[in-house]
Write a protein that holds these residues in place. Structure first.
Motif, PDB file in Angstrom:
ATOM      1  N   PHE A  94      -4.210   4.544  -1.205  1.00 19.26           N
ATOM      2  CA  PHE A  94      -4.999   5.933  -0.838  1.00 19.26           C
ATOM      3  C   PHE A  94      -6.301   5.990  -1.128  1.00 19.26           C
ATOM      4  CE2 PHE A  94      -5.391   9.889   1.257  1.00 19.26           C
ATOM      5  CZ  PHE A  94      -6.412  10.497   0.320  1.00 19.26           C
ATOM      6  N   ASN A  95      -6.808   5.996  -2.455  1.00 17.76           N
ATOM      7  CA  ASN A  95      -7.937   5.924  -2.852  1.00 17.76           C
ATOM      8  C   ASN A  95      -9.223   4.905  -2.303  1.00 17.76           C
ATOM      9  OD1 ASN A  95      -7.470   8.374  -4.434  1.00 17.76           O
ATOM     10  ND2 ASN A  95      -7.145   6.871  -6.404  1.00 17.76           N
ATOM     11  N   VAL A  96      -8.604   3.735  -2.102  1.00 20.91           N
ATOM     12  CA  VAL A  96      -9.354   2.632  -1.784  1.00 20.91           C
ATOM     13  C   VAL A  96      -9.638   2.813  -0.098  1.00 20.91           C
ATOM     14  CG1 VAL A  96      -9.713   0.247  -1.198  1.00 20.91           C
ATOM     15  CG2 VAL A  96      -8.984   1.028  -3.586  1.00 20.91           C
ATOM     16  N   GLY A 137      -3.310   0.173 -10.461  1.00 26.18           N
ATOM     17  CA  GLY A 137      -2.985   0.519  -9.087  1.00 26.18           C
ATOM     18  C   GLY A 137      -1.628   0.803  -8.827  1.00 26.18           C
ATOM     19  N   LEU A 138      -1.075   0.387  -7.520  1.00 30.43           N
ATOM     20  CA  LEU A 138       0.421   0.835  -7.265  1.00 30.43           C
ATOM     21  C   LEU A 138       1.483   0.174  -7.654  1.00 30.43           C
ATOM     22  CD1 LEU A 138      -0.316   1.946  -3.444  1.00 30.43           C
ATOM     23  CD2 LEU A 138      -0.156   3.557  -5.203  1.00 30.43           C
ATOM     24  N   ASP A 139       0.940  -1.056  -8.449  1.00 30.67           N
ATOM     25  CA  ASP A 139       1.865  -1.866  -9.043  1.00 30.67           C
ATOM     26  C   ASP A 139       2.673  -1.425 -10.199  1.00 30.67           C
ATOM     27  OD1 ASP A 139      -0.970  -3.464  -8.238  1.00 30.67           O
ATOM     28  OD2 ASP A 139       0.946  -4.399  -7.298  1.00 30.67           O
ATOM     29  N   VAL A 140       1.953  -0.241 -10.602  1.00 28.41           N
ATOM     30  CA  VAL A 140       2.499   0.360 -11.880  1.00 28.41           C
ATOM     31  C   VAL A 140       2.628   2.014 -11.857  1.00 28.41           C
ATOM     32  CG1 VAL A 140       2.109  -1.452 -13.507  1.00 28.41           C
ATOM     33  CG2 VAL A 140       0.310   0.207 -13.076  1.00 28.41           C
ATOM     34  N   PHE A 141       1.832   2.513 -10.664  1.00 24.46           N
ATOM     35  CA  PHE A 141       1.409   4.107 -10.516  1.00 24.46           C
ATOM     36  C   PHE A 141       2.471   4.790 -10.545  1.00 24.46           C
ATOM     37  CE2 PHE A 141      -1.197   7.303  -9.032  1.00 24.46           C
ATOM     38  CZ  PHE A 141      -0.412   7.892  -8.036  1.00 24.46           C
ATOM     39  N   MET A 142       3.473   4.394  -9.800  1.00 27.57           N
ATOM     40  CA  MET A 142       4.836   5.367  -9.751  1.00 27.57           C
ATOM     41  C   MET A 142       5.710   5.390 -10.956  1.00 27.57           C
ATOM     42  SD  MET A 142       4.130   6.866  -6.785  1.00 27.57           S
ATOM     43  CE  MET A 142       5.879   7.622  -6.634  1.00 27.57           C
ATOM     44  N   GLY A 151       0.768  -1.119   0.054  1.00 31.38           N
ATOM     45  CA  GLY A 151      -0.175   0.078  -0.026  1.00 31.38           C
ATOM     46  C   GLY A 151       0.742   1.295   0.008  1.00 31.38           C
ATOM     47  N   ASN A 152       0.047   2.308   0.179  1.00 33.16           N
ATOM     48  CA  ASN A 152       1.017   3.862   0.405  1.00 33.16           C
ATOM     49  C   ASN A 152       0.241   4.434   1.513  1.00 33.16           C
ATOM     50  OD1 ASN A 152      -1.523   4.514  -0.918  1.00 33.16           O
ATOM     51  ND2 ASN A 152      -0.493   5.672  -2.635  1.00 33.16           N
ATOM     52  N   ALA A 153      -0.856   4.550   1.639  1.00 29.26           N
ATOM     53  CA  ALA A 153      -1.584   5.167   2.702  1.00 29.26           C
ATOM     54  C   ALA A 153      -1.446   4.256   3.958  1.00 29.26           C
ATOM     55  CB  ALA A 153      -3.028   5.115   2.516  1.00 29.26           C
TER      56      ALA A 153
HETATM   57  O1  RIB Z   1      -2.761   6.633  -4.331  1.00 27.70           O
HETATM   58  C1  RIB Z   1      -2.571   7.331  -5.204  1.00 27.70           C
HETATM   59  C2  RIB Z   1      -4.005   7.946  -5.427  1.00 27.70           C
HETATM   60  O2  RIB Z   1      -4.356   8.735  -4.189  1.00 27.70           O
HETATM   61  C3  RIB Z   1      -3.871   9.023  -6.406  1.00 27.70           C
HETATM   62  O3  RIB Z   1      -4.949   9.125  -7.197  1.00 27.70           O
HETATM   63  C4  RIB Z   1      -3.628  10.448  -5.886  1.00 27.70           C
HETATM   64  O4  RIB Z   1      -4.133  11.316  -6.779  1.00 27.70           O
HETATM   65  C5  RIB Z   1      -4.467  10.208  -4.728  1.00 27.70           C
HETATM   66  O5  RIB Z   1      -5.777  10.248  -4.930  1.00 27.70           O
END
Ligand code: RIB
Ligand code: CA
Length: 316
Positions: free
Chosen positions: A166-168, A189-194, A158-160
């Motif tokens: 975060f969004n979920v 998702g985060l697997d490619v997002f960054m 995750g990131n959050a």
């Molecule tokens: O986890 C990344 C997501 O959270 C992105 O959509 C960013 O804009 C934040 O909303």
């Protein structure tokens, strides 16, 4: 040229801005409308940021509607540590003269889907509160939605939180409603997002362009280089690119369920990557798991180049 009709749902922040600029400019995208939701910052700040970005893109009269002010349950969690207090790097950009649509977000989504002569793709780049409310309020219209291509979730970390993206995580109940809706889902998702990012040097080149959209994008990236370093991820943009350039992503179908418990995994997208044989031997399939197309890899340079050449018509 085949155009895809899309509706973006955003919590404009910097990477939502990258996605909006792209969606408003790319000829293969027919941006029907934009809905705003509580997420990176409060929904009224999201609206103000979204209108400014549409100005910078030179967008036409695209309807923008106000959506949920909070998650379905629980409190808001603003990501000011990333996006700044105003969600756009506290750049002090001039206010837009555009006005928002008189309809709420769920009414605008309903009306745009019903009025469209071709299939509509929903592209949520934020917590899924608006999308869940739309699905629950207008189930008959929801059946006409071709696909939901969402930025959210993770098949890894995750990131959050250690488990949740975060969004979920911001609205797990909304995410669970969306994943269980039966509407076909592509999860970016985060697997490619960054991975697709823009460097400080490339941002300076954008700022030096004669294209006002490129100048805006360059200034935004430069401001964030100071906040979070270089390169700056294009983030949400990748989900929009996946709609019109599927050759740039590698996906696989898995059963996915959203953890809505109160524990440390709350907001995790549990992606069942066990080999099929095990599932046959151990018929322990995920309860209420949705069969979701999950993005596992992407063509980073292809993604970067597609964005740069769309944002700056002079990009070489
Ligand atoms: O986890 C990344 C997501 O959270 C992105 O959509 C960013 O804009 C934040 O909303
Ligand atoms: Ca976002």
């Amino acid at each position: 040229m085949t155009r895809t009709s899309v509706i973006l749902d955003v919590d404009t922040g910097i990477d939502d801005a990258f996605a909006l600029l792209f969606a408003a400019r790319h000829p293969k995208i027919n941006l029907l409308g934009v809905t705003c939701v509580d997420g990176n910052t409060n929904v009224d700040q999201v609206i103000a940021n979204t209108l400014k970005v549409l100005d910078a893109a030179g967008a036409g009269d695209i309807p923008v509607a106000r959506g949920a002010v909070k998650p379905l349950l629980g409190q808001s969690h603003y990501a000011e540590y990333v996006h700044g207090a105003d969600g756009m790097g506290d750049l002090g950009l001039p206010d837009s003269t555009r006005s928002i649509d008189s309809r709420t977000a769920v009414e605008l989504i309903r009306d745009l889907v019903e009025a469209s002569s071709d299939p509509v793709t929903l592209v949520p780049l934020a917590p899924l509160t608006n999308i869940a409310l739309f699905l629950r309020a207008f189930p008959e219209t929801a059946k006409k939605v071709e696909r939901i291509v969402l930025m959210g979730g993770s098949a890894s970390a995750g990131n959050a939180t250690p488990a949740a993206e975060f969004n979920v995580w911001h609205d797990p109940e909304a995410a669970a409603i969306v994943f269980q809706s039966g509407v076909p889902i592509l999860m970016y998702g985060l697997d490619v997002f960054m991975r697709p990012g823009v460097t400080a040097e490339e941002a300076k080149s954008l700022e030096a362009s004669t294209d006002p959209c490129a100048q805006f994008a360059g200034a935004l990236i430069s401001a964030f280089v100071e906040r979070i370093g270089s390169p700056v991820t294009l983030g949400d943009y990748g989900a929009v690119a996946s709609v019109i350039a599927p050759e740039l992503i590698t996906t696989q179908f898995f059963d996915v369920v959203v953890d809505t418990s109160a524990g440390p995994a709350r907001g995790q997208t549990i992606v069942d990557r066990r080999p099929p044989l095990e599932l046959e031997i151990e018929p322990m399939r995920l309860e209420s798991g949705a069969h979701v197309e999950v993005t596992l890899d992407l063509d980073v340079e292809g993604m970067r180049n597609l964005w740069l050449t769309t944002i700056d018509q002079h990009w070489k």
